[in-house]
Write a protein that holds these residues in place. Sequence first.
Motif, PDB file in Angstrom:
ATOM      1  N   UNK A   1       0.840  -1.184   0.000  1.00  0.00           N
ATOM      2  CA  UNK A   1       0.000   0.000   0.000  1.00  0.00           C
ATOM      3  C   UNK A   1       0.878   1.237   0.000  1.00  0.00           C
ATOM      4  N   UNK A   2       0.551   2.170  -0.848  1.00  0.00           N
ATOM      5  CA  UNK A   2       1.319   3.397  -0.961  1.00  0.00           C
ATOM      6  C   UNK A   2       0.403   4.552  -0.619  1.00  0.00           C
ATOM      7  N   UNK A   3       0.912   5.438   0.230  1.00  0.00           N
ATOM      8  CA  UNK A   3       0.094   6.581   0.608  1.00  0.00           C
ATOM      9  C   UNK A   3       0.794   7.860   0.196  1.00  0.00           C
ATOM     10  N   UNK A   4       0.040   8.756  -0.372  1.00  0.00           N
ATOM     11  CA  UNK A   4       0.562  10.059  -0.746  1.00  0.00           C
ATOM     12  C   UNK A   4      -0.311  11.099  -0.081  1.00  0.00           C
ATOM     13  N   UNK A   5       0.322  11.940   0.693  1.00  0.00           N
ATOM     14  CA  UNK A   5      -0.435  12.992   1.358  1.00  0.00           C
ATOM     15  C   UNK A   5      -0.308  14.265   0.535  1.00  0.00           C
ATOM     16  N   UNK A   6      -1.443  14.865   0.249  1.00  0.00           N
ATOM     17  CA  UNK A   6      -1.439  16.111  -0.507  1.00  0.00           C
ATOM     18  C   UNK A   6      -2.078  17.199   0.337  1.00  0.00           C
ATOM     19  N   UNK A   7      -1.524  18.375   0.213  1.00  0.00           N
ATOM     20  CA  UNK A   7      -2.106  19.508   0.916  1.00  0.00           C
ATOM     21  C   UNK A   7      -2.480  20.563  -0.106  1.00  0.00           C
TER      22      UNK A   7
ATOM     23  N   UNK B   1       6.536  14.110   0.161  1.00  0.00           N
ATOM     24  CA  UNK B   1       7.243  12.930  -0.322  1.00  0.00           C
ATOM     25  C   UNK B   1       6.420  11.658  -0.090  1.00  0.00           C
ATOM     26  N   UNK B   2       6.580  10.717  -1.006  1.00  0.00           N
ATOM     27  CA  UNK B   2       5.838   9.471  -0.952  1.00  0.00           C
ATOM     28  C   UNK B   2       6.399   8.578   0.153  1.00  0.00           C
ATOM     29  N   UNK B   3       5.522   8.091   1.021  1.00  0.00           N
ATOM     30  CA  UNK B   3       5.915   7.120   2.052  1.00  0.00           C
ATOM     31  C   UNK B   3       5.301   5.795   1.651  1.00  0.00           C
ATOM     32  N   UNK B   4       6.122   4.783   1.494  1.00  0.00           N
ATOM     33  CA  UNK B   4       5.644   3.489   1.021  1.00  0.00           C
ATOM     34  C   UNK B   4       5.711   2.469   2.145  1.00  0.00           C
ATOM     35  N   UNK B   5       4.618   1.725   2.298  1.00  0.00           N
ATOM     36  CA  UNK B   5       4.571   0.644   3.281  1.00  0.00           C
ATOM     37  C   UNK B   5       4.393  -0.653   2.508  1.00  0.00           C
TER      38      UNK B   5
ATOM     39  N   UNK C   1       4.737  -6.442  -4.738  1.00  0.00           N
ATOM     40  CA  UNK C   1       5.448  -5.839  -5.861  1.00  0.00           C
ATOM     41  C   UNK C   1       6.933  -5.834  -5.559  1.00  0.00           C
ATOM     42  N   UNK C   2       7.744  -5.673  -6.614  1.00  0.00           N
ATOM     43  CA  UNK C   2       9.192  -5.608  -6.404  1.00  0.00           C
ATOM     44  C   UNK C   2       9.786  -4.321  -6.969  1.00  0.00           C
ATOM     45  N   UNK C   3       8.940  -3.369  -7.389  1.00  0.00           N
ATOM     46  CA  UNK C   3       9.417  -2.067  -7.881  1.00  0.00           C
ATOM     47  C   UNK C   3       8.791  -0.960  -7.040  1.00  0.00           C
ATOM     48  N   UNK C   4       9.655  -0.024  -6.583  1.00  0.00           N
ATOM     49  CA  UNK C   4       9.186   1.028  -5.697  1.00  0.00           C
ATOM     50  C   UNK C   4       9.798   2.361  -6.103  1.00  0.00           C
ATOM     51  N   UNK C   5       9.197   3.462  -5.623  1.00  0.00           N
ATOM     52  CA  UNK C   5       9.759   4.790  -5.848  1.00  0.00           C
ATOM     53  C   UNK C   5      10.784   5.081  -4.758  1.00  0.00           C
ATOM     54  N   UNK C   6      11.812   5.864  -5.125  1.00  0.00           N
ATOM     55  CA  UNK C   6      12.851   6.220  -4.165  1.00  0.00           C
ATOM     56  C   UNK C   6      12.236   6.998  -3.005  1.00  0.00           C
ATOM     57  N   UNK C   7      12.824   6.848  -1.836  1.00  0.00           N
ATOM     58  CA  UNK C   7      12.342   7.534  -0.646  1.00  0.00           C
ATOM     59  C   UNK C   7      12.267   6.588   0.528  1.00  0.00           C
ATOM     60  N   UNK C   8      11.482   6.979   1.522  1.00  0.00           N
ATOM     61  CA  UNK C   8      11.354   6.131   2.700  1.00  0.00           C
ATOM     62  C   UNK C   8      10.408   4.969   2.413  1.00  0.00           C
ATOM     63  N   UNK C   9      10.893   3.765   2.700  1.00  0.00           N
ATOM     64  CA  UNK C   9      10.098   2.559   2.518  1.00  0.00           C
ATOM     65  C   UNK C   9      10.081   1.824   3.851  1.00  0.00           C
ATOM     66  N   UNK C  10       8.889   1.452   4.289  1.00  0.00           N
ATOM     67  CA  UNK C  10       8.737   0.673   5.515  1.00  0.00           C
ATOM     68  C   UNK C  10       8.328  -0.735   5.129  1.00  0.00           C
ATOM     69  N   UNK C  11       9.213  -1.692   5.406  1.00  0.00           N
ATOM     70  CA  UNK C  11       8.896  -3.099   5.152  1.00  0.00           C
ATOM     71  C   UNK C  11       8.277  -3.673   6.426  1.00  0.00           C
TER      72      UNK C  11
END
Length: 196
Positions: free
Chosen positions: A78-84, A106-110, A124-134
């Motif tokens: 699950x990927x969450x993007x917070x927009x303001x 910035x995108x935070x990926x879980x 999935x095995x492809x992610x965007x650069x940044x903070x990733x929480x496994x």
Amino acid sequence: MPLALSTGHEVGLGVTALVFIVFALASSLLLPRFRPDYPGRGLPAFIVISFVFFFGMLTAVENFGGESKHGEAAAAESTTTAETTTQATTTTAAATTTAPTTTAKPVATKVQVSETEFKITTGLTSFKAGQITFVAKNDGKIPHDLAVKETGDKTKEIPPGGTAELKVNLKAGKYELYCTIPGHEAAGMKLTITVS
């Protein structure tokens, strides 16, 4: 490998192996001693019985030695993007205008990770650069952990049924997730992911 099997599977495999071994030893060592012409006229029956035992053993290994599908549920990401949304005000000599603008954080990926004997799976095995929480869940029968080879980050040892989180900041490139417990990586507990 026996450590990775449930008790019922260990018993089933053990009993089948014992019956196969007793038949093999009896037909090669005991029966020829008491009947020198063994199998003699009973050769066709002996061949059929041998094949039945052989294929029975193969079937037992297939059934009792395999991993259960229960622990292999594909993990979802699950990927969450917070927009303001902010209001920008522009003033000119003639009029004042208000226009909405959107700024993305910035995108935070879980990422949900499932670990079993001896496999690591993710949705999935492809992610965007940044903070990733496994979020690693041990769906196996023995302890595991999760580490990123290129960064050296790793979780604590995860007991069967337990979970642990591993937060990492990854730049673009290829990374290998693996279990650091001795022998597990060599047995197949590794997964290559791509960050872009």
